[in-house]
Design a protein around this motif. Structure first.
Motif, PDB file in Angstrom:
ATOM      1  N   LYS A  73       3.745 -15.714   0.659  1.00 31.80           N
ATOM      2  CA  LYS A  73       4.281 -16.972   0.106  1.00 31.80           C
ATOM      3  C   LYS A  73       3.150 -17.886  -0.370  1.00 31.80           C
ATOM      4  CE  LYS A  73       8.507 -17.047   2.873  1.00 31.80           C
ATOM      5  NZ  LYS A  73       9.145 -17.613   4.073  1.00 31.80           N
ATOM      6  N   LEU A  74       2.055 -17.898   0.377  1.00 31.46           N
ATOM      7  CA  LEU A  74       0.927 -18.790   0.070  1.00 31.46           C
ATOM      8  C   LEU A  74       0.101 -18.295  -1.120  1.00 31.46           C
ATOM      9  CD1 LEU A  74      -0.600 -21.335   1.017  1.00 31.46           C
ATOM     10  CD2 LEU A  74      -1.919 -19.858   2.559  1.00 31.46           C
ATOM     11  N   TYR A  75      -0.216 -17.001  -1.122  1.00 34.04           N
ATOM     12  CA  TYR A  75      -1.140 -16.458  -2.129  1.00 34.04           C
ATOM     13  C   TYR A  75      -0.437 -15.657  -3.231  1.00 34.04           C
ATOM     14  CZ  TYR A  75      -4.623 -17.643   1.391  1.00 34.04           C
ATOM     15  OH  TYR A  75      -5.400 -18.323   2.294  1.00 34.04           O
ATOM     16  N   GLY A  76       0.865 -15.364  -3.030  1.00 32.65           N
ATOM     17  CA  GLY A  76       1.545 -14.469  -3.951  1.00 32.65           C
ATOM     18  C   GLY A  76       1.195 -13.026  -3.631  1.00 32.65           C
ATOM     19  N   PRO A  77       1.963 -12.088  -4.142  1.00 33.15           N
ATOM     20  CA  PRO A  77       1.674 -10.675  -3.855  1.00 33.15           C
ATOM     21  C   PRO A  77       0.455 -10.183  -4.629  1.00 33.15           C
ATOM     22  CG  PRO A  77       3.555 -10.852  -5.323  1.00 33.15           C
ATOM     23  CD  PRO A  77       3.166 -12.249  -4.973  1.00 33.15           C
ATOM     24  N   SER A  78      -0.250  -9.222  -4.052  1.00 32.51           N
ATOM     25  CA  SER A  78      -1.371  -8.569  -4.732  1.00 32.51           C
ATOM     26  C   SER A  78      -0.839  -7.434  -5.605  1.00 32.51           C
ATOM     27  CB  SER A  78      -2.346  -7.996  -3.699  1.00 32.51           C
ATOM     28  OG  SER A  78      -1.752  -6.851  -3.089  1.00 32.51           O
ATOM     29  N   ASP A  79      -1.740  -6.773  -6.324  1.00 36.80           N
ATOM     30  CA  ASP A  79      -1.313  -5.641  -7.151  1.00 36.80           C
ATOM     31  C   ASP A  79      -0.990  -4.399  -6.315  1.00 36.80           C
ATOM     32  OD1 ASP A  79      -3.911  -5.178  -6.379  1.00 36.80           O
ATOM     33  OD2 ASP A  79      -4.596  -4.470  -8.332  1.00 36.80           O
ATOM     34  N   MET A  80      -1.265  -4.459  -5.000  1.00 40.44           N
ATOM     35  CA  MET A  80      -0.930  -3.327  -4.123  1.00 40.44           C
ATOM     36  C   MET A  80       0.308  -3.586  -3.272  1.00 40.44           C
ATOM     37  SD  MET A  80      -4.437  -1.497  -2.842  1.00 40.44           S
ATOM     38  CE  MET A  80      -3.486  -0.297  -1.897  1.00 40.44           C
ATOM     39  N   HIS A  81       0.920  -4.759  -3.435  1.00 37.78           N
ATOM     40  CA  HIS A  81       2.181  -5.001  -2.735  1.00 37.78           C
ATOM     41  C   HIS A  81       3.323  -4.274  -3.447  1.00 37.78           C
ATOM     42  CE1 HIS A  81       0.202  -8.287  -0.483  1.00 37.78           C
ATOM     43  NE2 HIS A  81       1.159  -8.028   0.403  1.00 37.78           N
ATOM     44  N   ARG A  82       4.319  -3.885  -2.666  1.00 37.82           N
ATOM     45  CA  ARG A  82       5.504  -3.235  -3.218  1.00 37.82           C
ATOM     46  C   ARG A  82       6.484  -4.332  -3.638  1.00 37.82           C
ATOM     47  NH1 ARG A  82       6.370   1.086   1.766  1.00 37.82           N
ATOM     48  NH2 ARG A  82       4.257   1.992   1.711  1.00 37.82           N
ATOM     49  N   LYS A  83       6.538  -4.594  -4.910  1.00 40.14           N
ATOM     50  CA  LYS A  83       7.358  -5.722  -5.410  1.00 40.14           C
ATOM     51  C   LYS A  83       8.835  -5.524  -5.058  1.00 40.14           C
ATOM     52  CE  LYS A  83       3.581  -7.296  -7.415  1.00 40.14           C
ATOM     53  NZ  LYS A  83       2.662  -6.196  -7.177  1.00 40.14           N
TER      54      LYS A  83
ATOM     55  N   ASP B 285       1.265   5.752  -4.111  1.00 40.52           N
ATOM     56  CA  ASP B 285       0.915   4.330  -4.138  1.00 40.52           C
ATOM     57  C   ASP B 285       2.118   3.420  -4.374  1.00 40.52           C
ATOM     58  OD1 ASP B 285       1.456   4.317  -6.885  1.00 40.52           O
ATOM     59  OD2 ASP B 285      -0.645   4.600  -7.432  1.00 40.52           O
ATOM     60  N   SER B 286       1.858   2.118  -4.233  1.00 39.78           N
ATOM     61  CA  SER B 286       2.942   1.125  -4.273  1.00 39.78           C
ATOM     62  C   SER B 286       3.618   1.052  -5.643  1.00 39.78           C
ATOM     63  CB  SER B 286       2.404  -0.251  -3.885  1.00 39.78           C
ATOM     64  OG  SER B 286       1.269  -0.585  -4.654  1.00 39.78           O
TER      65      SER B 286
ATOM     66  N   CYS C  45      -5.868   0.807   5.720  1.00 44.10           N
ATOM     67  CA  CYS C  45      -5.529  -0.623   5.798  1.00 44.10           C
ATOM     68  C   CYS C  45      -6.767  -1.466   6.104  1.00 44.10           C
ATOM     69  CB  CYS C  45      -4.461  -0.867   6.864  1.00 44.10           C
ATOM     70  SG  CYS C  45      -2.806  -0.346   6.343  1.00 44.10           S
ATOM     71  N   LYS C  46      -7.635  -0.957   6.964  1.00 41.89           N
ATOM     72  CA  LYS C  46      -8.859  -1.701   7.281  1.00 41.89           C
ATOM     73  C   LYS C  46      -9.780  -1.797   6.059  1.00 41.89           C
ATOM     74  CE  LYS C  46      -8.533  -0.645  12.166  1.00 41.89           C
ATOM     75  NZ  LYS C  46      -8.924   0.252  13.254  1.00 41.89           N
ATOM     76  N   LYS C  47      -9.786  -0.745   5.248  1.00 42.05           N
ATOM     77  CA  LYS C  47     -10.561  -0.794   3.991  1.00 42.05           C
ATOM     78  C   LYS C  47      -9.897  -1.739   2.991  1.00 42.05           C
ATOM     79  CE  LYS C  47     -12.374   3.931   4.222  1.00 42.05           C
ATOM     80  NZ  LYS C  47     -12.238   5.279   3.684  1.00 42.05           N
TER      81      LYS C  47
ATOM     82  N   GLY D 145       0.772  -1.233   0.000  1.00 45.69           N
ATOM     83  CA  GLY D 145       0.000   0.000   0.000  1.00 45.69           C
ATOM     84  C   GLY D 145       0.807   1.288   0.000  1.00 45.69           C
ATOM     85  N   ASP D 146       0.079   2.376   0.192  1.00 43.44           N
ATOM     86  CA  ASP D 146       0.621   3.729   0.060  1.00 43.44           C
ATOM     87  C   ASP D 146       1.528   4.112   1.232  1.00 43.44           C
ATOM     88  OD1 ASP D 146      -1.458   3.464  -1.734  1.00 43.44           O
ATOM     89  OD2 ASP D 146      -2.373   5.402  -1.290  1.00 43.44           O
ATOM     90  N   VAL D 147       2.470   4.986   0.948  1.00 42.70           N
ATOM     91  CA  VAL D 147       3.105   5.767   2.007  1.00 42.70           C
ATOM     92  C   VAL D 147       2.234   7.014   2.175  1.00 42.70           C
ATOM     93  CG1 VAL D 147       4.704   6.972   0.407  1.00 42.70           C
ATOM     94  CG2 VAL D 147       5.246   6.815   2.832  1.00 42.70           C
ATOM     95  N   VAL D 148       1.941   7.376   3.427  1.00 38.55           N
ATOM     96  CA  VAL D 148       1.014   8.468   3.734  1.00 38.55           C
ATOM     97  C   VAL D 148       1.736   9.517   4.559  1.00 38.55           C
ATOM     98  CG1 VAL D 148      -1.096   9.097   4.985  1.00 38.55           C
ATOM     99  CG2 VAL D 148      -1.031   6.982   3.649  1.00 38.55           C
ATOM    100  N   THR D 149       1.548  10.775   4.209  1.00 39.13           N
ATOM    101  CA  THR D 149       2.153  11.875   4.972  1.00 39.13           C
ATOM    102  C   THR D 149       1.074  12.858   5.408  1.00 39.13           C
ATOM    103  OG1 THR D 149       2.561  13.177   2.977  1.00 39.13           O
ATOM    104  CG2 THR D 149       4.332  11.728   3.699  1.00 39.13           C
TER     105      THR D 149
END
Length: 204
Positions: A185-195, A79-80, A157-159, A30-34
């Motif tokens: 490891k189980l599901y693989g990264p989502s499109d919002m993970h920071r590769k 965003d990531s 994060c809750k959303k 997810g995002d870095v937030v300031t």
């Protein structure tokens, strides 16, 4: 506890003194937030601390009080995908610049700062700035910014946890806990993970 940065710069003639901090810099998701915030100099909120030293319940309580008392607030998010493309330091600076550009008073009017007090960073800006090491511990307005940024991102994060239920985001807020690493490891990264942050977990 806090040093009197705001009073010091006020005596030098600065009026719109902005505290800036980030959250989510070290997360995998997810995002870095300031947050950029201008607080009244003569009416401090009792009990304010660096957000990391407060319970979630206290952060939530202070979040409402800070927003009520603040003279201006701005949030910045990056965003990531951008984090992966430019690196986290540059992305954090971008998010800080966005927070400054988004500074608004209670009537929704844009506020241009006179000086920036930033937690341990120096950004590209024509506005005078002061980088304060451990600023969230030493500077009241930076501590307020740290609380607002933390609560804002925790709510995100809750959303996100509703959209990405496999990762337990509501528990660890995207940080590299054992639960989170095992889920990746189980599901693989989502499109919002920071590769770019996942190299030690798998070959993505």
């Amino acid at each position: 506890m806090f040093e009197n940065f705001e009073e010091e710069y006020s005596k030098l003639g600065y009026k719109k003194i902005v505290g800036i901090d980030e959250v989510g810099r070290g997360t995998l998701f997810g995002d870095v937030v300031t947050c950029a915030v201008i607080m009244p100099i003569d009416n401090r909120i009792e009990g304010i601390r660096d957000s990391k030293k407060l319970s979630e319940k206290k952060r939530e309580k202070f979040y409402g009080i800070i927003l009520e008392k603040a003279l201006a607030v701005g949030i910045g998010r990056v965003d990531s995908k951008t984090i992966d493309s430019v690196n986290i330091k540059v992305a954090t600076h971008l998010a800080m610049s966005k927070a400054i550009n988004n500074l608004r008073d209670k009537n929704g009017n844009e506020v241009i700062p006179d000086i920036l007090l930033i937690d341990a960073e120096k950004i590209e800006s024509d506005i005078p700035q002061v980088s304060i090491i451990k600023g969230d511990d030493k500077c009241y307005s930076i501590a307020c910014a740290s609380i607002v940024a933390k609560v804002y991102r925790d709510r995100l994060c809750k959303k996100w946890a509703l959209d990405y239920p496999n990762y337990g985001l509501e528990k660890h807020k995207g940080y590299a806990t054992k639960l989170h690493r095992e889920a990746i490891k189980l599901y693989g990264p989502s499109d919002m993970h920071r590769k770019s942050f996942l190299k030690n977990i798998g070959d993505w």
